[in-house]
Scaffold this active site. Structure first.
Site, mmCIF file in Angstrom:
data_model
loop_
_atom_site.group_PDB
_atom_site.id
_atom_site.type_symbol
_atom_site.label_atom_id
_atom_site.label_comp_id
_atom_site.label_asym_id
_atom_site.label_seq_id
_atom_site.Cartn_x
_atom_site.Cartn_y
_atom_site.Cartn_z
ATOM 1 N N ILE A 49 -4.132 1.812 -4.243
ATOM 2 C CA ILE A 49 -2.529 2.243 -4.349
ATOM 3 C C ILE A 49 -1.886 1.494 -3.006
ATOM 4 C CG2 ILE A 49 -1.354 4.218 -3.644
ATOM 5 C CD1 ILE A 49 -2.814 5.970 -5.483
ATOM 6 N N GLU A 66 -5.005 5.057 -11.685
ATOM 7 C CA GLU A 66 -4.951 4.491 -10.573
ATOM 8 C C GLU A 66 -6.079 4.558 -9.299
ATOM 9 O OE1 GLU A 66 -0.031 5.499 -10.056
ATOM 10 O OE2 GLU A 66 -1.314 7.435 -8.176
ATOM 11 N N HIS A 96 -1.237 13.941 -8.652
ATOM 12 C CA HIS A 96 -1.285 12.411 -7.645
ATOM 13 C C HIS A 96 -2.380 12.167 -6.640
ATOM 14 C CE1 HIS A 96 -0.145 8.915 -6.176
ATOM 15 N NE2 HIS A 96 1.077 8.519 -6.432
ATOM 16 N N ASN A 115 7.705 5.518 -8.972
ATOM 17 C CA ASN A 115 6.988 7.353 -7.893
ATOM 18 C C ASN A 115 8.151 7.051 -6.730
ATOM 19 O OD1 ASN A 115 6.133 9.024 -6.216
ATOM 20 N ND2 ASN A 115 4.157 8.627 -6.807
ATOM 21 N N CYS A 116 8.895 7.810 -5.590
ATOM 22 C CA CYS A 116 9.817 7.343 -5.310
ATOM 23 C C CYS A 116 8.650 7.459 -3.659
ATOM 24 C CB CYS A 116 11.137 8.137 -4.414
ATOM 25 S SG CYS A 116 12.087 7.456 -6.179
ATOM 26 N N LYS A 117 7.768 8.825 -4.182
ATOM 27 C CA LYS A 117 7.004 9.384 -2.487
ATOM 28 C C LYS A 117 7.751 9.996 -1.829
ATOM 29 C CE LYS A 117 2.938 6.707 -4.785
ATOM 30 N NZ LYS A 117 1.753 5.915 -3.769
ATOM 31 N N GLY A 136 -1.103 -0.941 -7.204
ATOM 32 C CA GLY A 136 -0.706 -2.247 -6.743
ATOM 33 C C GLY A 136 0.722 -2.984 -7.531
ATOM 34 N N ALA A 156 5.274 2.684 -7.350
ATOM 35 C CA ALA A 156 5.950 2.864 -6.426
ATOM 36 C C ALA A 156 6.185 1.702 -4.973
ATOM 37 C CB ALA A 156 5.201 3.225 -5.488
ATOM 38 N N SER A 157 5.517 1.629 -4.352
ATOM 39 C CA SER A 157 5.942 0.446 -2.949
ATOM 40 C C SER A 157 6.394 -1.103 -3.792
ATOM 41 C CB SER A 157 4.634 0.247 -2.425
ATOM 42 O OG SER A 157 3.579 0.008 -2.776
#
Ligand code: G3P
Length: 221
Positions: free
Chosen positions: A145, A140, A92, A8-10, A180, A201-202
């Site tokens: 997150i 999640e 989400h 997920n690029c958010k 995470g 994502a991150s």
């Protein structure tokens, strides 16, 4: 069992516009050399460009159940389909919806033969999501997150509890876990806990070298 990774690029700058395309290319390269299915969910205006650039599955970060007509600002399923998306995240944690809206979004995706990934925050909402019958539920815990602390280590019970709840309600639904997740060992534990893959994502989008981070992610499966 085939493992599935959804990136997920958010709205990270590192996952926006041309950066989203670079991430999509990294996902494609790692998917090709590892044989693991890796999909990407860029921002909606980047879907067409990403889907034109790579042959991996591209997902939307959101879709609404609204049909054609007077629905200004809604994300109409036909627009993401024609842009090249194969499915969408729904609900989400950063884009919560009502249960009725979740069901409507899953329904329009199903009607268009697209895949639903309904995000949930605990075992009870996972059970409710499974009853809707999406392709995937993604558990999640919101507090993990973006934390860098993998759900598979910090809260394995929420993953196994979700897997058990889904099995009872609709065994065709597959479970992803997220929050995470960034390393090969996180993905490995997720699979050991009964998930078929991860939503993340991150750990990848903000990594110094996203392709190297993706290679690490798939290294133990
Ligand atoms: O959609 C993925 C997500 O919410 C988890 O984010 O940054 O913890 O991998 P992150």
């Amino acid at each position: 069992m085939s493992v599935f990774i959804l990136l997920n690029c958010k709205t990270y700058d590192e996952g926006t516009g041309s950066n989203a395309i670079r991430l999509a290319e990294a996902c494609r390269d790692v998917a090709e050399s590892s044989g693991v299915e890796i999909a990407i969910a860029p921002q909606i205006p980047d879907i067409f460009r990403a889907a034109s650039a790579v042959n991996i599955p591209v997902y939307s970060q959101h879709v609404d159940g609204a049909g054609p007509g007077s629905h200004t600002g809604k994300v109409y399923v036909k627009s993401i389909l024609e842009a090249g998306a194969v499915g969408s995240l729904i609900n989400h944690s950063e884009r919560r919806m009502t249960l009725a809206d979740i069901e409507a979004a899953a329904e329009v995706l199903k009607h268009n033969k697209m895949k639903s990934v309904i995000c949930t925050n605990n075992i009870a909402t996972t059970a409710a999501a499974a009853a809707i019958g999406p392709e995937y539920v993604a558990i999640e815990p919101p507090e993990l997150i973006g934390s860098g602390i993998p759900v598979s280590k910090a809260d394995p019970g929420v993953v196994t509890g979700s897997v058990d709840a889904v099995k009872k309600i609709n065994p065709n639904v597959k479970v992803l876990c997220g929050a995470g997740i960034s390393k090969g060992e996180d993905l490995k534990s997720a699979i050991e806990l009964g998930a078929v893959g991860v939503l993340l994502a991150s750990g990848i989008v903000k990594a110094k070298d996203p392709k190297a981070a993706l290679y690490d992610l798939v290294s133990l499966i």
